[in-house]
Structure formats: structure tokens, C-alpha cells
Design an enzyme around this catalytic site. Structure first.
Site, PDB file in Angstrom:
ATOM      1  N   LYS A  89       6.268   8.041  -0.056  1.00 24.29           N
ATOM      2  CA  LYS A  89       6.770   9.408   0.549  1.00 24.29           C
ATOM      3  C   LYS A  89       8.134   9.402   0.191  1.00 24.29           C
ATOM      4  O   LYS A  89       8.974   9.246   1.143  1.00 24.29           O
ATOM      5  CB  LYS A  89       6.412   9.556   2.080  1.00 24.29           C
TER       6      LYS A  89
ATOM      7  N   LYS B  27      11.818   1.035   5.640  1.00 23.65           N
ATOM      8  CA  LYS B  27      12.265  -0.141   6.555  1.00 23.65           C
ATOM      9  C   LYS B  27      11.436  -1.300   6.393  1.00 23.65           C
ATOM     10  O   LYS B  27      12.092  -2.500   6.427  1.00 23.65           O
ATOM     11  CB  LYS B  27      12.415   0.428   7.910  1.00 23.65           C
TER      12      LYS B  27
ATOM     13  N   ASP C  83       6.996   4.293   3.479  1.00 22.44           N
ATOM     14  CA  ASP C  83       7.147   5.390   4.188  1.00 22.44           C
ATOM     15  C   ASP C  83       8.714   5.800   4.531  1.00 22.44           C
ATOM     16  O   ASP C  83       9.432   6.090   3.677  1.00 22.44           O
ATOM     17  CB  ASP C  83       6.298   5.546   5.691  1.00 22.44           C
TER      18      ASP C  83
ATOM     19  N   ARG D 245     -10.396   2.209   6.167  1.00 19.87           N
ATOM     20  CA  ARG D 245     -10.131   1.507   4.970  1.00 19.87           C
ATOM     21  C   ARG D 245     -11.060   1.566   3.705  1.00 19.87           C
ATOM     22  O   ARG D 245     -10.526   1.324   2.647  1.00 19.87           O
ATOM     23  CB  ARG D 245      -9.745   0.061   5.151  1.00 19.87           C
TER      24      ARG D 245
ATOM     25  N   ASP E  29       0.898  -1.274   0.003  1.00 22.91           N
ATOM     26  CA  ASP E  29      -0.281  -0.084  -0.202  1.00 22.91           C
ATOM     27  C   ASP E  29       1.031   1.215  -0.005  1.00 22.91           C
ATOM     28  O   ASP E  29       0.687   1.947  -0.744  1.00 22.91           O
ATOM     29  CB  ASP E  29      -1.060  -0.063   1.105  1.00 22.91           C
TER      30      ASP E  29
ATOM     31  N   ASP F 190      -5.559   2.591   6.827  1.00 27.51           N
ATOM     32  CA  ASP F 190      -6.302   2.834   8.016  1.00 27.51           C
ATOM     33  C   ASP F 190      -5.752   3.802   9.087  1.00 27.51           C
ATOM     34  O   ASP F 190      -4.686   4.178   8.875  1.00 27.51           O
ATOM     35  CB  ASP F 190      -6.468   1.626   8.572  1.00 27.51           C
TER      36      ASP F 190
HETATM   37  P1  5GP Z   1       7.808   2.280   6.590  1.00 32.49           P
HETATM   38  O1  5GP Z   1       8.651   0.860   7.003  1.00 32.49           O
HETATM   39  O2  5GP Z   1       7.940   2.041   5.025  1.00 32.49           O
HETATM   40  O3  5GP Z   1       8.277   3.271   7.153  1.00 32.49           O
HETATM   41  O4  5GP Z   1       6.374   2.054   6.879  1.00 32.49           O
HETATM   42  C1  5GP Z   1       5.540   1.315   6.372  1.00 32.49           C
HETATM   43  C2  5GP Z   1       4.363   1.146   6.916  1.00 32.49           C
HETATM   44  O5  5GP Z   1       3.731   2.287   7.734  1.00 32.49           O
HETATM   45  C3  5GP Z   1       2.948   0.923   5.837  1.00 32.49           C
HETATM   46  O6  5GP Z   1       2.721  -0.492   5.473  1.00 32.49           O
HETATM   47  C4  5GP Z   1       1.756   1.440   6.656  1.00 32.49           C
HETATM   48  O7  5GP Z   1       1.237   0.377   7.387  1.00 32.49           O
HETATM   49  C5  5GP Z   1       2.201   2.577   7.554  1.00 32.49           C
HETATM   50  N1  5GP Z   1       2.179   3.639   7.035  1.00 32.49           N
HETATM   51  C6  5GP Z   1       3.056   4.772   6.781  1.00 32.49           C
HETATM   52  N2  5GP Z   1       2.773   5.993   6.263  1.00 32.49           N
HETATM   53  C7  5GP Z   1       1.329   5.785   6.642  1.00 32.49           C
HETATM   54  C8  5GP Z   1       0.325   6.687   6.334  1.00 32.49           C
HETATM   55  O8  5GP Z   1       0.272   7.888   5.687  1.00 32.49           O
HETATM   56  N3  5GP Z   1      -1.027   6.167   6.411  1.00 32.49           N
HETATM   57  C9  5GP Z   1      -1.115   4.940   6.821  1.00 32.49           C
HETATM   58  N4  5GP Z   1      -2.517   4.712   7.128  1.00 32.49           N
HETATM   59  N5  5GP Z   1      -0.359   4.075   7.115  1.00 32.49           N
HETATM   60  C10 5GP Z   1       0.797   4.329   6.894  1.00 32.49           C
HETATM   61 MG    MG Z   2       1.659  -1.812   4.631  1.00 34.79          MG
END
Ligand code: 5GP
Ligand code: MG
Length: 180
Positions: free
Chosen positions: A132, A107, A104, A166, A101, A160
């Protein structure tokens, strides 16, 4: 505007824009995988709507599996442990496309990639609905990204806030209120 628990959100990406962006990456995937039969690995829960819309644009043979990459608090010595649950197919020598989905910091994705590489896949590519780029802290090669967004928290279209929101067809961005 919508309210979920203590937060207000406003529409930031309409459903038709999401649809167009998905069909654009699907076209590229259709060229890249024309004669292959990859395994799409959709990561629950957030990717379920994206995965459903994406596969309906794909013209190549493929399988799809859903798995969950969940983190739980391990013992003090292991810290935060991430585990892939529910992937019960052999991915040895398979072309794998991870369907996510949102990326961010990246990681989660890099831990997942390391896990899948250990299982002997022939190739692994990433298809993500959202990313992002300014928040990325790891080196990631994201081949198919439908939409790049700024650093704000979003919900809808599968994503969510505390388990809720969702179901919205559009994507909403949190509105930050000044404390008064
Ligand atoms: P990362 O490991 O890339 O920092 O985090 C990814 C996970 O953080 C995604 O799979 C999601 O579950 C959550 N996440 C990051 N940004 C958002 C956001 O803006 N909205 C939502 N709902 N979840 C996010
Ligand atoms: Mg996810």
C-alpha cells in the site's frame, strides 16, 4: 460477498490476476538470480500461499526457509519488541530474498531488514505480494512487488482477518458500512 465475523468483504483481485502478477515478478527474479543460489526467507503466516505459488515460477537454484517475525509486548521500558523466530540457517554471505504477504506502513519490514543486515547477508531484497504505497512511512527499497493496492483492509490468498479467511483463492476488500 463473504462475511468474516463482523465484517463484509467483496472480491477485489481475482486469482488469475494474482497469478499473472506473480509470474511477472518471477520473470524478473529469474533474470536477476540466474547464476546465484539465494535463500528465500518467507515470513509466516501470511506469505505461505504466495511463497508456494512464487517458487513454482522460479528457474534458478534456491533454498526456502520459513520464519516468523512476531511482536510481543515487552516490559514498559522496551515497549513493543519484534523477534525473528525459527531462522536456524547461517545467512552470512548469502543472497537473501524476503518473501512477504503485504507491506503497509513498512515498519515491520524495516525492523526485519535491520535484523537480517546484522547477520551478515551478502545482499537482501524484498519480494512482496502486496503493497500500500500511500501508507508507507519509512524509506524502503522494494525490488519485487507483485500488486500495489489502495489503503483498504484486505483478506484472502494467505491474508487473514483475526486468524480467518486465509484460504480464499481471490483477494477481498472490506466493505465499510455506514452506521445507522
Ligand atoms: P506494516 O509494519 O508494514 O505496517 O504492517 C505489515 C503487517 O500488517 C503485515 O505483515 C500484515 O500482517 C498486516 N497487514 C497490513 N495491512 C493488512 C491488510 O490489509 N490485511 C491483512 N490481513 N493484514 C494486513
Ligand atoms: Mg506479514
Amino acid at each position: 460477498m463473504i462475511r468474516i465475523k463482523d465484517l463484509d468483504f467483496e472480491v477485489s483481485i481475482r486469482h488469475n490476476e494474482i497469478e499473472d502478477s506473480i509470474s511477472n515478478i518471477a520473470e524478473r527474479m529469474n533474470q536477476d538470480y540466474e547464476d546465484k543460489c539465494p535463500l528465500l526467507l518467507a515470513i509466516l503466516n501470511g506469505s505461505f500461499i504466495f511463497a508456494a505459488d512464487l517458487v513454482r515460477h522460479l528457474t534458478f537454484e534456491h533454498e526456502i526457509q520459513f520464519a516468523k517475525f512476531s511482536s510481543y509486548q515487552g516490559t514498559e521500558s522496551t515497549g513493543n519488541v519484534k523477534e525473528l523466530i525459527g531462522l536456524n540457517v547461517d545467512i552470512t554471505d548469502r543472497d537473501v530474498i524476503i518473501v512477504e504477504d503485504i507491506i503497509d506502513t513498512g515498519k515491520t519490514m524495516s525492523t526485519l531488514l535491520a535484523n537480517l543486515k546484522d547477520r551478515g547477508a551478502r545482499s537482501i531484497e524484498i519480494a512482496t505480494l502486496l503493497m500500500k504505497p500511500e501508507k508507507l512511512t519509512v524509506d524502503l527499497d522494494v525490488k519485487y512487488c507483485a500488486i500495489e493496492i489502495p489503503n483498504d483492509f484486505i483478506v484472502g490468498y494467505g491474508l487473514d482477518y483475526d486468524g480467518l479467511g486465509r484460504q480464499y483463492p481471490d483477494i477481498y476488500t472490506v466493505i465499510s458500512h455506514k452506521e445507522d
